[in-house]
Structures are given as C-alpha cells and as structure tokens.
Design an enzyme around this catalytic site. Structure first.
Site, PDB file in Angstrom:
ATOM      1  N   LYS A  25       0.832  -1.216   0.000  1.00  0.00           N
ATOM      2  CA  LYS A  25       0.000   0.000   0.000  1.00  0.00           C
ATOM      3  C   LYS A  25       0.862   1.259   0.000  1.00  0.00           C
ATOM      4  CE  LYS A  25      -2.096  -0.708   3.946  1.00  0.00           C
ATOM      5  NZ  LYS A  25      -1.475  -1.950   4.413  1.00  0.00           N
ATOM      6  N   ARG A 100      -9.039   1.726   8.987  1.00  0.00           N
ATOM      7  CA  ARG A 100      -8.678   0.357   9.361  1.00  0.00           C
ATOM      8  C   ARG A 100      -9.780  -0.314  10.166  1.00  0.00           C
ATOM      9  NH1 ARG A 100      -2.749   1.223   9.128  1.00  0.00           N
ATOM     10  NH2 ARG A 100      -1.682  -0.752   9.338  1.00  0.00           N
ATOM     11  N   ARG A 137      11.588  -6.352   4.968  1.00  0.00           N
ATOM     12  CA  ARG A 137      11.336  -4.929   4.694  1.00  0.00           C
ATOM     13  C   ARG A 137      12.256  -4.013   5.504  1.00  0.00           C
ATOM     14  NH1 ARG A 137       5.350  -2.425   5.115  1.00  0.00           N
ATOM     15  NH2 ARG A 137       5.480  -2.884   7.332  1.00  0.00           N
ATOM     16  N   ARG A 165      11.536  -1.917  10.753  1.00  0.00           N
ATOM     17  CA  ARG A 165      10.504  -1.301  11.587  1.00  0.00           C
ATOM     18  C   ARG A 165      10.356  -2.077  12.887  1.00  0.00           C
ATOM     19  NH1 ARG A 165       5.174   0.231   8.136  1.00  0.00           N
ATOM     20  NH2 ARG A 165       4.198  -0.679   9.978  1.00  0.00           N
ATOM     21  N   ARG A 176      -0.231  -8.413  13.867  1.00  0.00           N
ATOM     22  CA  ARG A 176      -0.777  -7.415  12.926  1.00  0.00           C
ATOM     23  C   ARG A 176      -1.670  -8.090  11.885  1.00  0.00           C
ATOM     24  NH1 ARG A 176       4.358  -4.882  10.741  1.00  0.00           N
ATOM     25  NH2 ARG A 176       3.010  -3.547   9.504  1.00  0.00           N
TER      26      ARG A 176
HETATM   27  P1  AMP Z   1       1.210   1.110   8.996  1.00  0.00           P
HETATM   28  O1  AMP Z   1       2.468   1.892   8.755  1.00  0.00           O
HETATM   29  O2  AMP Z   1       0.051   1.588   8.209  1.00  0.00           O
HETATM   30  O3  AMP Z   1       1.437  -0.379   8.877  1.00  0.00           O
HETATM   31  O4  AMP Z   1       0.810   1.378  10.521  1.00  0.00           O
HETATM   32  C1  AMP Z   1       1.668   1.022  11.593  1.00  0.00           C
HETATM   33  C2  AMP Z   1       0.886   0.976  12.883  1.00  0.00           C
HETATM   34  O5  AMP Z   1       0.330   2.276  13.169  1.00  0.00           O
HETATM   35  C3  AMP Z   1      -0.305   0.040  12.889  1.00  0.00           C
HETATM   36  O6  AMP Z   1       0.046  -1.317  13.171  1.00  0.00           O
HETATM   37  C4  AMP Z   1      -1.157   0.646  14.014  1.00  0.00           C
HETATM   38  O7  AMP Z   1      -0.638   0.363  15.285  1.00  0.00           O
HETATM   39  C5  AMP Z   1      -0.958   2.143  13.766  1.00  0.00           C
HETATM   40  N1  AMP Z   1      -1.956   2.659  12.809  1.00  0.00           N
HETATM   41  C6  AMP Z   1      -1.728   3.156  11.562  1.00  0.00           C
HETATM   42  N2  AMP Z   1      -2.863   3.538  10.979  1.00  0.00           N
HETATM   43  C7  AMP Z   1      -3.854   3.257  11.848  1.00  0.00           C
HETATM   44  C8  AMP Z   1      -5.263   3.389  11.813  1.00  0.00           C
HETATM   45  N3  AMP Z   1      -5.909   3.878  10.735  1.00  0.00           N
HETATM   46  N4  AMP Z   1      -5.968   2.999  12.908  1.00  0.00           N
HETATM   47  C9  AMP Z   1      -5.361   2.533  14.009  1.00  0.00           C
HETATM   48  N5  AMP Z   1      -4.027   2.352  14.100  1.00  0.00           N
HETATM   49  C10 AMP Z   1      -3.274   2.712  13.031  1.00  0.00           C
END
Ligand code: AMP
Length: 228
Positions: A25, A100, A137, A165, A176
């Site tokens: 994404k 989400r 990654r 990360r 996750r």
């Molecule tokens: P991502 O970089 O999108 O994989 O997000 C990393 C982490 O940030 C996720 O595993 C959540 O803990 C938090 N996070 C990101 N976007 C959201 C969202 N829309 N709602 C809740 N938590 C989020």
C-alpha cells in the site's frame, strides 16, 4: 457579446488503499500521489513521526504500534480530519493505512461527503508472501520511505540509514495480520458494493501493480478530464 466560457473544474481524486500489512500500500500510494501531485496521507507515517518526536500522541500510540495493535479510532480520526483540512488535500488525496476499522470508514464517509466519490483499492496478496515481505522490509530511519528489497545502501530519497521497523519482527507481524483479519478485512464488505471499489492483484511486480491501479482508477469512472 461573447458568453463567458464555463470553468472546467477537475473533480477531486480521493483514493483509499486497503490491504494487509506488506501488501505494498505504502509504495503504491507514494507512486500514485507523486504522479498526480496529490498528498499521500499515511496514518502509520504520521504516528511513527509522533513517536520519534516524543509528542503526547506518540507516547499514547507507541504501545499499540509496538504490539501490533491499532491506535484508538478517536486519535486516528482526529489526525485524518485535521490533515484533510489542509490546502493540498482540496483536489484529492491518497490515503494509506486509513481507514482500518468500520468506525473509521464511517467517519471518513462523513468527512468527505462533499468531496466526490472515494475510489477504494483493495490490494490482495497471499498471507505467506506477506510474511516473507515483512521479514525483509526496511524503511528509512529519517523520512520513513520504504526501501526496495534489494537496497543495500541508504534511502534513495534522502540518504538516511535503512532500518527494520519495530513492528516488523516475527511475533508482532503475526499479531498485525490477526488484527487485520479481525478489524480491517470487514472493510472489504463495507465498500464492496460501491461502483468505485476495485480489487487489485498485489502479488506481481511493483510496476505491474501500478499499472493495474491506474487501470482500475480509470475504470472506476471516478476520473474525468484525463488527470490520471
Ligand atoms: P502502517 O504503517 O500503516 O502499517 O501502521 C503502523 C501501525 O500504526 C499500525 O500497526 C497501528 O498500530 C498504527 N496505525 C496506523 N494507521 C492506523 C489506523 N488507521 N488505525 C489505528 N491504528 C493505526
């Protein structure tokens, strides 16, 4: 007297990238945004920056992020509401990682009710491929950009050091993916009936995914005037 020509105002291009962690994404949202002069709005990036900067938001989000869980709906809806008010989002945006949950999706619908339709792209990748991708990654420690899998040196964008990360470790990745199945996958049903919803095969070369996304956006009929 000659009549004034009607102004042709390009419609807003509002894209939501759905899909599990590791589906690509972020990479695809970045490409789409760059090609079209739209802001890429990644709630994950915003939250990671808040953690790095030690803000109150970062302090409250850190534990959820590091354990693979979601940050509260209220906090992320507030982030997105503020970000969508910025001038650069007036002609559209590419949302990466938001919504989400169904609560977030409903909030987004009311935030954008007057901005034209949402084009929702669900990037589909088999789970074993996701696990492999996440294990290898790397992201830039400075600007957060995803590095290509074979990158050996620094970030292509800013030269920053590449790091893993904190939430890409094996145990957290499993959590996750479980959280995705339980809380985010239901969004596919939430959006699937809309004419602007499209599934994209994310298990192909990045350029092929990009081409599929472009075709899907055009096909979704959300764009007029050849902007994308
Ligand atoms: P991502 O970089 O999108 O994989 O997000 C990393 C982490 O940030 C996720 O595993 C959540 O803990 C938090 N996070 C990101 N976007 C959201 C969202 N829309 N709602 C809740 N938590 C989020």
């Amino acid at each position: 007297m000659a009549r004034a020509k009607a102004l042709v105002v390009p419609p807003a291009v509002n894209v939501v990238m759905l899909g599990p962690p590791g589906a690509g994404k972020g990479t695809q949202a970045e490409r789409l945004a760059l090609r079209n002069g739209l802001p890429k709005i990644s709630t994950g990036d915003i939250l990671r920056r808040a953690v790095q900067a030690g803000t109150a938001l970062g302090g409250s989000a850190r534990q959820a992020i590091d354990s693979g869980n979601l940050v509260s709906d209220d906090a992320v809806i507030c982030i997105v509401r503020e970000r969508l008010r910025c001038e650069d989002a007036r002609t559209g945006f590419v949302l990466d990682g938001f919504p989400r949950t169904v609560v977030q999706a409903m909030a987004l619908d009311s935030l954008v009710s007057e901005c034209g339709p949402l084009v929702v792209l669900d990037i589909v990748v088999p789970e074993d491929v996701l696990v492999r991708r996440l294990a290898s990654r790397r992201i830039c420690s400075e600007c957060g950009t995803n590095a290509s899998v074979d990158a050996r040196t620094g970030c292509m964008k800013c030269g920053g050091a590449l790091v893993t990360r904190t939430d890409d470790g094996a145990g957290v990745v499993r959590e996750r993916l479980t959280v995705y199945q339980r809380q985010t996958k239901p969004l596919v049903d939430y959006y699937a009936g809309r004419p602007t919803f499209r599934s994209i095969d994310g298990h192909q070369a990045p350029d092929a995914v990009t081409a599929a996304i472009d075709a899907a956006i055009v096909e979704a009929g959300a764009l007029q005037g050849g902007r994308l």
